[in-house]
Write a protein that holds these residues in place. Structure first.
Motif, PDB file in Angstrom:
ATOM      1  N   VAL A 437       0.750  -1.068   0.060  1.00 42.66           N
ATOM      2  CA  VAL A 437      -0.160   0.262   0.007  1.00 42.66           C
ATOM      3  C   VAL A 437       0.974   1.251   0.316  1.00 42.66           C
ATOM      4  N   THR A 438       2.359   1.179   0.051  1.00 37.43           N
ATOM      5  CA  THR A 438       2.877   3.062  -0.020  1.00 37.43           C
ATOM      6  C   THR A 438       3.481   2.868  -1.332  1.00 37.43           C
ATOM      7  N   PRO A 439       2.881   4.010  -1.388  1.00 41.11           N
ATOM      8  CA  PRO A 439       2.917   5.071  -2.872  1.00 41.11           C
ATOM      9  C   PRO A 439       4.427   5.186  -3.044  1.00 41.11           C
ATOM     10  N   ALA A 440       4.180   4.687  -4.421  1.00 37.60           N
ATOM     11  CA  ALA A 440       6.011   4.577  -5.181  1.00 37.60           C
ATOM     12  C   ALA A 440       6.883   5.787  -4.809  1.00 37.60           C
ATOM     13  N   ARG A 441       6.095   6.549  -4.870  1.00 32.05           N
ATOM     14  CA  ARG A 441       7.236   8.039  -4.437  1.00 32.05           C
ATOM     15  C   ARG A 441       7.865   7.548  -2.789  1.00 32.05           C
ATOM     16  N   VAL A 442       7.009   7.080  -2.235  1.00 37.19           N
ATOM     17  CA  VAL A 442       7.694   6.910  -0.370  1.00 37.19           C
ATOM     18  C   VAL A 442       8.722   5.862  -0.270  1.00 37.19           C
ATOM     19  N   ALA A 443       8.551   3.918  -1.439  1.00 39.44           N
ATOM     20  CA  ALA A 443       8.989   3.356  -1.760  1.00 39.44           C
ATOM     21  C   ALA A 443      10.609   3.939  -2.406  1.00 39.44           C
ATOM     22  N   GLU A 444      10.573   4.471  -2.573  1.00 37.56           N
ATOM     23  CA  GLU A 444      11.458   5.155  -3.624  1.00 37.56           C
ATOM     24  C   GLU A 444      13.359   6.078  -2.783  1.00 37.56           C
ATOM     25  N   VAL A 445      11.544   6.558  -1.539  1.00 39.46           N
ATOM     26  CA  VAL A 445      13.064   7.274  -0.840  1.00 39.46           C
ATOM     27  C   VAL A 445      13.342   6.224  -0.257  1.00 39.46           C
ATOM     28  N   LEU A 446      12.517   5.555   0.552  1.00 41.91           N
ATOM     29  CA  LEU A 446      13.366   4.253   1.654  1.00 41.91           C
ATOM     30  C   LEU A 446      14.307   3.613   1.110  1.00 41.91           C
ATOM     31  N   VAL A 447      14.183   2.591  -0.178  1.00 41.42           N
ATOM     32  CA  VAL A 447      15.067   2.228  -0.849  1.00 41.42           C
ATOM     33  C   VAL A 447      16.214   2.881  -0.994  1.00 41.42           C
ATOM     34  N   THR A 448      16.370   3.755  -1.495  1.00 44.36           N
ATOM     35  CA  THR A 448      17.407   4.930  -2.512  1.00 44.36           C
ATOM     36  C   THR A 448      18.590   4.604  -0.639  1.00 44.36           C
ATOM     37  N   ARG A 449      17.212   5.321   0.286  1.00 43.14           N
ATOM     38  CA  ARG A 449      18.355   5.379   1.531  1.00 43.14           C
ATOM     39  C   ARG A 449      18.949   4.835   1.779  1.00 43.14           C
ATOM     40  N   GLN A 450      17.995   3.750   2.277  1.00 45.21           N
ATOM     41  CA  GLN A 450      18.503   2.372   2.714  1.00 45.21           C
ATOM     42  C   GLN A 450      20.204   1.656   2.142  1.00 45.21           C
ATOM     43  N   LEU A 451      19.512   1.771   0.478  1.00 44.32           N
ATOM     44  CA  LEU A 451      21.172   0.784  -0.623  1.00 44.32           C
ATOM     45  C   LEU A 451      22.239   2.155   0.081  1.00 44.32           C
ATOM     46  N   ALA A 452      21.936   4.114   0.270  1.00 43.77           N
ATOM     47  CA  ALA A 452      23.498   4.899   0.559  1.00 43.77           C
ATOM     48  C   ALA A 452      24.103   4.106   1.842  1.00 43.77           C
ATOM     49  N   ARG A 453      22.400   3.628   3.143  1.00 44.67           N
ATOM     50  CA  ARG A 453      23.409   3.258   4.308  1.00 44.67           C
ATOM     51  C   ARG A 453      24.338   2.603   4.419  1.00 44.67           C
ATOM     52  N   LEU A 454      23.183   1.117   2.708  1.00 40.41           N
ATOM     53  CA  LEU A 454      24.578   0.130   3.106  1.00 40.41           C
ATOM     54  C   LEU A 454      25.541   0.257   2.509  1.00 40.41           C
ATOM     55  N   ALA A 455      25.272   0.765   1.234  1.00 37.70           N
ATOM     56  CA  ALA A 455      26.865   1.494   0.623  1.00 37.70           C
ATOM     57  C   ALA A 455      28.099   1.589   1.588  1.00 37.70           C
ATOM     58  N   HIS A 456      27.506   2.615   2.569  1.00 39.16           N
ATOM     59  CA  HIS A 456      28.606   3.329   3.152  1.00 39.16           C
ATOM     60  C   HIS A 456      29.192   2.037   4.769  1.00 39.16           C
ATOM     61  N   ALA A 457      28.396   0.726   5.055  1.00 38.71           N
ATOM     62  CA  ALA A 457      28.403   0.798   5.984  1.00 38.71           C
ATOM     63  C   ALA A 457      28.302  -0.953   4.975  1.00 38.71           C
ATOM     64  N   PRO A 458      29.198  -1.757   4.742  1.00 37.83           N
ATOM     65  CA  PRO A 458      29.249  -2.830   3.586  1.00 37.83           C
ATOM     66  C   PRO A 458      28.957  -4.402   4.858  1.00 37.83           C
ATOM     67  N   GLU A 459      29.929  -3.481   5.495  1.00 38.01           N
ATOM     68  CA  GLU A 459      30.029  -4.674   6.497  1.00 38.01           C
ATOM     69  C   GLU A 459      28.141  -5.250   7.174  1.00 38.01           C
ATOM     70  N   LEU A 460      27.032  -4.540   6.809  1.00 36.40           N
ATOM     71  CA  LEU A 460      25.572  -5.264   7.152  1.00 36.40           C
ATOM     72  C   LEU A 460      25.140  -5.833   6.864  1.00 36.40           C
ATOM     73  N   HIS A 461      25.626  -6.298   5.508  1.00 39.06           N
ATOM     74  CA  HIS A 461      25.256  -6.666   4.562  1.00 39.06           C
ATOM     75  C   HIS A 461      24.699  -8.193   4.456  1.00 39.06           C
ATOM     76  N   ASP A 462      24.871  -9.024   5.391  1.00 44.01           N
ATOM     77  CA  ASP A 462      24.615  -9.923   6.365  1.00 44.01           C
ATOM     78  C   ASP A 462      23.163  -9.800   7.308  1.00 44.01           C
ATOM     79  N   LYS A 463      22.708  -8.560   7.557  1.00 41.14           N
ATOM     80  CA  LYS A 463      22.019  -7.616   8.826  1.00 41.14           C
ATOM     81  C   LYS A 463      21.316  -7.312   8.676  1.00 41.14           C
ATOM     82  N   VAL A 464      20.996  -7.606   7.071  1.00 41.35           N
ATOM     83  CA  VAL A 464      19.672  -5.656   6.371  1.00 41.35           C
ATOM     84  C   VAL A 464      18.476  -5.999   7.134  1.00 41.35           C
ATOM     85  N   GLU A 465      17.952  -6.956   7.119  1.00 35.41           N
ATOM     86  CA  GLU A 465      16.746  -6.791   7.993  1.00 35.41           C
ATOM     87  C   GLU A 465      16.584  -6.426   9.470  1.00 35.41           C
ATOM     88  N   PHE A 466      17.639  -6.646   9.746  1.00 36.94           N
ATOM     89  CA  PHE A 466      17.597  -6.218  11.287  1.00 36.94           C
ATOM     90  C   PHE A 466      18.287  -4.112  11.115  1.00 36.94           C
TER      91      PHE A 466
END
Length: 883
Positions: A437-466
């Motif tokens: 039910v989440t609008p596409a614009r909101v989804a894009e903000v969420l995913v883009t920021r999450q990817l940026a955080r992961l790129a900054h802290a790649p050691e968390l790639h096995d803990k993405v859902e936590f």
């Protein structure tokens, strides 16, 4: 050979050509100072060979070809000189200053590389982008004869400087065996302290054992402080593939942390030989540049180089050959280069998201979401890879998420292959955890920021859902969403997201019984042998009644686990209470232990145990791995003989804990009692393990029938592992003779492909295309289970180890799926895995059994730990130390 060396050698031989009236001569030499012909002409007339030394080291041998070549076996000039001296008339002499040419000629690697001291002495005569403290050599016989004289010469050479006393034994740094780290070196000794220097020299000689009097040690100025130190391999040390492999220490300020293995999380870099230097970070570029110069200078490609950076200078501590006799498979490097080029092209083509996926900047990981590194390996063979795709990552993963209430990503594969390595598309995975039910614009903000955080802290790639994404209701959810996204989303959008995640959580918990019922349908009819209708219908039924409901159960298990963790994070309960709650959950793996105890007591027959658990294999999708049922006495015997009655918590959980849980649930907007939540927690975790147990039984049956089909065709299990599902299905439709020939060709091609893939080193997390050509990793953050600290011998297990060898050892497993359950009841001291996260099967099992473990230490740390003989697994202190 360097051109000027060749000219010099030809000139010497021409000058000496008449000495033996035309008898062929052989000339060998090393170093940067070489004899002039006139210095040896007279001596050669009276001897079969001449041996010239410079500063006490053999640098030059010339003589009759037959005699010299027989003595040269092994290519070590000192050994050759000794053999010549024992065999006949040989003239030896020490070169004088006017008898040598000082032209800086490039040495020949096999003549330069010898013991550590000699190599550094020779290299110190050369000009290069490095510094070498000239070694001060102490011979064993001199040390035994007159220690005071030796110590006096040390003081004369170094004064009051700090020195390092290093080993230079003939048993180390050879072409076929390095014995790296076997002998002692002593750092940071005051050269003016005769007692300290004498003790260090004696300790190093003592580390050699018998025969030390014929050996030597050497002293150098101690380099400190250092900004970086480490080891550079000019080829991959295991495969000899074309990589610069750099293990470095940028934190301790010492020079021995990498070589001793004492550094907990060293930085490791893999750089393709052809990578443009401009792409590399400054310090890495400098290290690789020195490596290139040394390889060119020595004429030897496989070098092992110790170094340190200090005060702007590159200090060279050691250069030796990589002690490996194997060679690269023919044509594999060409295949490897083509695979990497194709991978770069494929990665570039995937930079822009494919609808309905949104978000900038793709990230790929071997350990996120469905964790291929743990389940099928980083470089899966075709059968395992395509089975995993057919059953889970092609369609099932997205179908389950859509049914659960998340965005519908059907048609998007979760797994991508780059150069034969299996990666999860993390961008697609993150999209699949956003409510539908989440609008596409909101989804894009969420995913883009999450990817940026992961790129900054790649050691968390096995803990993405936590650690990266919020995928369900939890305590403190609304506050966390505001903290992370308030600058891009308004309060109404964030409240709607939190409400949607709460609804998904409640829906998933309510759906638990229906999913278990689906699994029960598969359990009642697991697998009927025979492929008369083809393999497709069997796998379709396995997917519908096995992996799809298992995916639902696994998602629900994650939801309740994430909610439990949030209670700890927000201070509602402590970690001890969390462990107690989890220990009360009895999974199907715990049932294995209980049933083994019943067999031991005579309450259950062995046949019943084999019928229920005999399908387990270490490597659920790997046809090569044997099932427990293939050898019940070997796999179940020790399990039964060592079985103990499972511990049961008799006392109920405290009323205080129930009250706190109830308050926490209300704050998360979940209208349920603590008793209901704990029931969901137990049902979710146990249901996931049960669903896995049931579907793997059918999958194991499919693999066994494939093995039976292949046997009369002359196809081994290893052959079959190199065929994809599509190829197997094609072969099943062919007459036997035609199928045999067709499969043989396909297997041969697949083996060549696999040989090239095995020469490729890719990172566990892939953010940029350039990471396919070079990457730097700094270690993972493992999950430690229990607070215990154990020290025990190390057993590295490739597949299921012999049960008799397991007891009392810390067992290292690259990956650990349900097929390793039997291992846990055999008296292991602890478990360490390269891959796996907080929600992995092995983490659940070790928590249930309260077995000390470090889950998901990462590929590099796992390699380092595998080289030790004894390990300390300190779970409370979150440390892993190997000896």
């Amino acid at each position: 050979m360097h051109a000027s060396m060749r000219i010099w050698a030809e000139r010497v031989l021409d000058t000496l050509a008449q000495t033996y009236d035309g008898v062929p001569l052989t000339l060998v030499f090393k170093g940067t100072v070489l004899p002039r012909p006139r210095a040896i002409r007279v001596r050669l007339q009276a001897a079969s060979a001449v041996i010239a030394t410079w500063r006490g080291e053999c640098r030059f041998i010339v003589g009759r070809t037959q005699a010299v070549r027989e003595a040269l076996e092994g290519w070590d000039l000192d050994e050759a000189a000794d053999r010549l001296g024992q065999a006949g008339d040989v003239a030896r002499f020490e070169l004088e200053e006017d008898e040598v040419s000082s032209e800086p000629l490039a040495p020949v690697g096999r003549l330069v590389l010898g013991d550590k001291a000699r190599t550094l002495d020779l290299l110190s005569e050369l000009h290069g982008p490095w510094c070498i403290s000239p070694p001060h050599i102490v011979r064993g016989e001199d040390w035994a004869r007159d220690r005071d004289a030796v110590l006096r010469r040390v003081r004369e050479r170094f004064g009051s400087d700090r020195v390092v006393v290093r080993s230079s034994c003939s048993a180390e740094d050879a072409w076929t065996e390095s014995n790296a780290g076997r002998f002692l070196s002593v750092l940071d000794v005051d050269a003016d302290d005769a007692v300290a220097v004498g003790g260090a020299i004696s300790d190093v000689f003592d580390s050699y054992g018998p025969g030390a009097a014929k050996e030597k040690v050497f002293l150098q100025s101690y380099v400190h402080p250092v900004s970086e130190s480490g080891v550079l391999m000019a080829r991959h040390p295991e495969t000899l593939a074309s990589y610069w492999v750099v293990a470095s220490d940028v934190s301790s300020g010492r020079t021995d942390q990498i070589t001793s293995g004492a550094l907990e999380k060293p930085s490791s870099a893999y750089v393709e030989h052809g990578v443009p230097r401009g792409l590399l970070p400054d310090s890495l570029r400098r290290v690789v540049t020195v490596g290139r110069e040394l390889v060119k200078l020595m004429g030897v490609e496989a070098l092992d180089i110790e170094f340190a950076l200090a005060g702007g200078d590159f200090h060279l501590f050691q250069v030796r050959p990589i002690a490996r006799g194997a060679s690269l498979p023919e044509g594999s490097e060409v295949r490897r280069a083509m695979l990497l080029a194709d991978a770069c092209t494929a990665h570039q083509a995937l930079l822009r998201p494919q609808a309905p996926v949104v978000g900038d900047g793709p990230v790929y990981s071997t350990m996120t979401d469905w964790n291929p590194a743990e389940m099928i390996g980083r470089r899966p063979l075709p059968l395992a890879r395509t089975l995993y795709g057919r059953l889970i990552t092609d369609r099932t993963w997205a179908e389950q998420r859509a049914a659960y209430g998340y965005r519908d990503l059907r048609g998007i594969p979760l797994l991508r292959d780059f150069a034969g390595h299996a990666y999860v598309d993390v961008r697609a995975s993150l999209n699949s955890f956003i409510p539908a039910v989440t609008p596409a614009r909101v989804a894009e903000v969420l995913v883009t920021r999450q990817l940026a955080r992961l790129a900054h802290a790649p050691e968390l790639h096995d803990k993405v859902e936590f650690e990266i994404a919020d995928t369900c209701a939890s305590l403190g959810l609304r506050e966390r969403l505001r903290r992370l996204y308030a600058s891009a989303l308004d309060a109404g959008e964030l409240d709607a997201l939190a409400t949607a995640l709460r609804d998904i959580t409640l829906h998933g918990l309510a759906d638990l019984p229906a999913q278990v019922e689906q699994v029960e349908r598969l359990r009642s009819h697991p697998f009927a042998p025979g492929f008369e209708a083809g393999l497709g219908p069997i796998l379709a039924r396995l997917r519908e009644l096995g992996t799809l409901p298992f995916a639902h159960l696994a998602r629900t298990a994650f939801v309740v686990t994430a909610l439990l963790k949030s209670f700890v994070r927000e201070g509602v309960m402590d970690s001890g209470e969390q462990r107690e709650v989890l220990q009360r959950i009895r999974t199907v793996a715990g049932q294995l232990q209980a049933d083994a105890f019943r067999v031991r007591r005579g309450e259950l027959g062995l046949e019943a145990l084999v019928a229920e658990f005999g399908h387990l294999r270490p490597g659920t999708y790997d046809i090569r791995m044997p099932r427990y049922g293939a050898d019940p006495e070997r796999y179940f015997g020790p399990l039964i003989s060592g079985a103990e009655e499972p511990f049961r918590h008799e006392a109920p959980l405290s009323r205080s804990l129930h009250d706190r849980l109830g308050a926490g649930l209300r704050s998360a907007g979940l209208s349920m009692t603590s008793e209901v939540f704990l029931a969901h927690l137990g049902a979710g975790i146990a249901g996931r393990e049960y669903g896995k147990h049931v579907f793997t039984k059918t999958l194991s049956g499919v693999l066994e029938y494939l093995a039976e089909w292949g046997e009369p065709l002359g196809l081994s299990r290893d052959d079959l592992s190199h065929l994809s599902l599509k190829q197997v299905e094609t072969a099943l439709a062919l007459p036997p003779r035609e199928a045999r020939s067709w499969c043989r060709d396909a297997v041969e091609e697949a083996r060549e492909h696999a040989a090239a893939v095995n020469l490729i080193e890719l990172p566990d997390i892939l953010v940029r295309t350039s990471h396919l050509l070079f990457h730097v990793s700094s270690g993972e953050q493992p999950l430690f289970v229990t607070q215990a600290c154990v020290r025990a011998p190390v057993l590295v297990a490739d597949g299921l180890p012999d049960p008799e060898r397991v007891r009392g050892n810390i067992v290292l497993l690259e990956r650990a799926d349900p097929g390793y359950d039997g291992l846990l009841a055999l008296g292991v001291a602890g478990i360490v895995t390269a891959y796996g996260g907080a929600n992995s099967h092995m983490a659940v099992r070790c928590t249930e059994l309260q077995l000390p473990a470090a889950i998901g230490v990462g590929r590099e740390q796992f390699r380092r730990l595998s080289g030790g003989r004894v390990m300390t697994l300190d779970c409370g202190g979150r440390r892993l130390v190997h000896e």
